[in-house]
Design an enzyme around this catalytic site. Structure first.
Site, mmCIF file in Angstrom:
data_model
loop_
_atom_site.group_PDB
_atom_site.id
_atom_site.type_symbol
_atom_site.label_atom_id
_atom_site.label_comp_id
_atom_site.label_asym_id
_atom_site.label_seq_id
_atom_site.Cartn_x
_atom_site.Cartn_y
_atom_site.Cartn_z
ATOM 1 N N GLY A 1 -48.288 -37.822 -25.503
ATOM 2 C CA GLY A 1 -48.656 -38.995 -25.202
ATOM 3 C C GLY A 1 -49.653 -38.687 -24.501
ATOM 4 N N ASN A 2 -50.071 -40.002 -23.856
ATOM 5 C CA ASN A 2 -51.460 -39.866 -22.849
ATOM 6 C C ASN A 2 -51.002 -40.742 -21.376
ATOM 7 O OD1 ASN A 2 -52.475 -42.582 -23.125
ATOM 8 N ND2 ASN A 2 -52.521 -41.761 -25.292
ATOM 9 N N ARG A 3 -52.020 -40.900 -20.617
ATOM 10 C CA ARG A 3 -51.820 -41.425 -19.244
ATOM 11 C C ARG A 3 -51.877 -43.083 -19.358
ATOM 12 N NH1 ARG A 3 -55.981 -38.724 -16.218
ATOM 13 N NH2 ARG A 3 -55.210 -40.084 -14.486
ATOM 14 N N SER A 4 -52.170 -43.658 -20.390
ATOM 15 C CA SER A 4 -52.718 -45.044 -20.203
ATOM 16 C C SER A 4 -51.283 -45.724 -19.664
ATOM 17 C CB SER A 4 -52.807 -45.548 -21.755
ATOM 18 O OG SER A 4 -53.108 -46.850 -21.643
ATOM 19 N N ALA B 1 -54.564 -46.999 -26.121
ATOM 20 C CA ALA B 1 -55.159 -45.446 -26.260
ATOM 21 C C ALA B 1 -54.174 -44.870 -27.259
ATOM 22 C CB ALA B 1 -55.111 -44.577 -24.879
#
Ligand code: PMT
Length: 397
Positions: A208-211, A275
């Site tokens: 995943g990512n930090r959005s 994102a």
């Protein structure tokens, strides 16, 4: 939306009357001029002094009081109001309003106003579900009154059911939507994406990512406040959907692509603040991957590019999350993804990018022209993007 607006807040007698004070306070903090009307039953639960202190304005308790300002002009509040909100609204007041009575100051004001009227019921579930109350609420809805809630949950009686006053934030959202209903996006359908996607590795892990979703949610709220019908396609985030916005939850980039494909059919604009993961594991393990002494090598395969794969028709706005050569990279994305506008943010700049309340962005159009914006709240960034979208829509006729 609420800055400088005249809001009449009617508070009825209920165990939830005290929550009216929070509504008065939050409206005042948002810059609204709040004229509170307390019904006679409300005054058994809460004091006018509380509301006077919170709003710094006279509180109306009795329309026959010779010393009060309304004694001179009894429909003045109704005339001056930009919106009337009744919160909490009792079954009695809902019945009174449905029947067009004008026998107390609140009922009179609702009868005399042409401003939007919003009603937030709070009562026992049995009273809310009674056919008389349902019919009264339906009558009011039929006349264009917005009924907000009630929420389902624990009630004063100790039982659970529908009858709780909705949260103050929801009421502020409903008011903003009502005040902006005739804005420049009235009749427009806008799709916004938000948050990161998650690509499963095994039943317990994902890439995943930090959005956080804050940027997309703020744009959705701003579009709602200008009268748009908004669909918000969101990855997994810890945010409540803004009131009045249709929310579609997705997990993976493939799910986001499918949801956006459906939502954008016939829409006027798509704003992709999400994102989505560019890659996913080639294989998702059926069982939890066990720890071993050796390292683990993951094979990743590219996900589809959602924006690039969408057909024409609507205005397409992308974001560019960059850590270097922001303008050049963003310009390349405009061309590659067939965009009308891109919102470039250097996600390492202070106050910008992931998880912040603010963003620092440069708007770049299809011709490569740049507009650098100052550090703004994400809600204000949303409005600046929508200004550009409105101009693009107007240019298309
Ligand atoms: O959610 P917050 O915490 O508030 O953070 C906001 C934000 C940093 C996520 C936001 O401001 C932002 O920059 N969003 C875009 C993130 C991103 O994926 O950027 P990108 O440069 O990798 O992608 C360019 C554009 O293509 C984006 O509009 C993206 O939504 C879109 N895209 C990306 C991948 C993919 N498979 N399909 C896409 O359509």
């Amino acid at each position: 939306m609420l800055e400088g607006k005249r809001i009449v807040l009617g508070v009825c007698g209920s165990v939830a009357s005290y929550k009216g004070a929070d509504v008065a306070s939050r409206l005042t903090q948002a810059g609204a001029l709040v004229d509170v009307i307390l019904t006679s039953s409300a005054q058994r639960f809460v004091s006018p002094l509380t509301f006077r202190a919170l709003t710094q304005r006279p509180v109306c308790t009795d329309m026959f009081e010779p010393q009060s300002a309304v004694a001179e002009e009894h429909v003045e509040l109704a005339r001056a109001a930009d919106a009337v909100l009744v919160a909490p609204a009792s079954a009695t007041t809902i019945a009174r309003l449905a029947h067009g009575l004008a026998d107390d100051m609140l009922a009179l004001t609702v009868l005399a106003t042409v401003a939007p009227v919003l009603i937030a019921p709070a009562m026992d579930a049995q009273m809310w579900e009674h056919p008389a109350t349902r019919a009264n609420a339906a009558t009011l809805r039929g006349r264009g009154v917005v009924i907000v809630g009630p929420d389902v949950g624990r009630l004063a009686s100790g039982r659970s059911g529908a009858g709780r006053l909705v949260e103050t934030a929801v009421l502020l959202g409903a008011l903003s939507q009502a005040l902006g209903a005739r804005g420049d996006f009235a009749g427009r359908r806008v799709v916004v994406s938000a948050g990161g996607t998650q690509e499963p590795l095994d039943p317990v892990r994902y890439l995943g990512n930090r959005s956080s979703g804050k940027m997309g949610f703020a744009i959705a709220e701003a579009a709602r406040d200008r009268g748009a019908q908004v669909t918000l396609v969101s990855g997994p985030v810890a945010l409540d959907a803004p009131y009045g916005v249709e929310r579609v939850d997705v997990r993976t980039t493939a799910e986001m692509a499918a949801a956006i494909g459906r939502a954008t059919a016939g829409c006027d604009a798509l704003i992709m603040a999400a994102a989505p993961a560019d890659f996913r594991p080639e294989r998702t393990a059926d069982q939890k991957i066990k720890r071993t002494a050796q390292g683990l090598t993951l094979e990743l395969v590219p996900n589809e590019d959602i924006l690039a794969g969408l057909g024409g028709g609507c205005i397409k706005v992308g974001f560019a999350a960059e850590t270097q050569d922001m303008r050049e990279n963003a310009r390349a994305k405009v061309a590659r993804k067939g965009l009308d506008l891109i919102v470039a943010n250097d996600v390492r700049a202070a106050g910008a990018g992931f998880g912040t309340e603010t963003n620092l962005v440069t708007l770049i159009d299809a011709a490569g022209n740049c507009e650098e914006l100052p550090l703004l709240s994400k809600y204000d960034v949303g409005h600046r993007i929508l200004d550009r979208v409105a101009a693009l829509l107007a240019a298309r006729g």
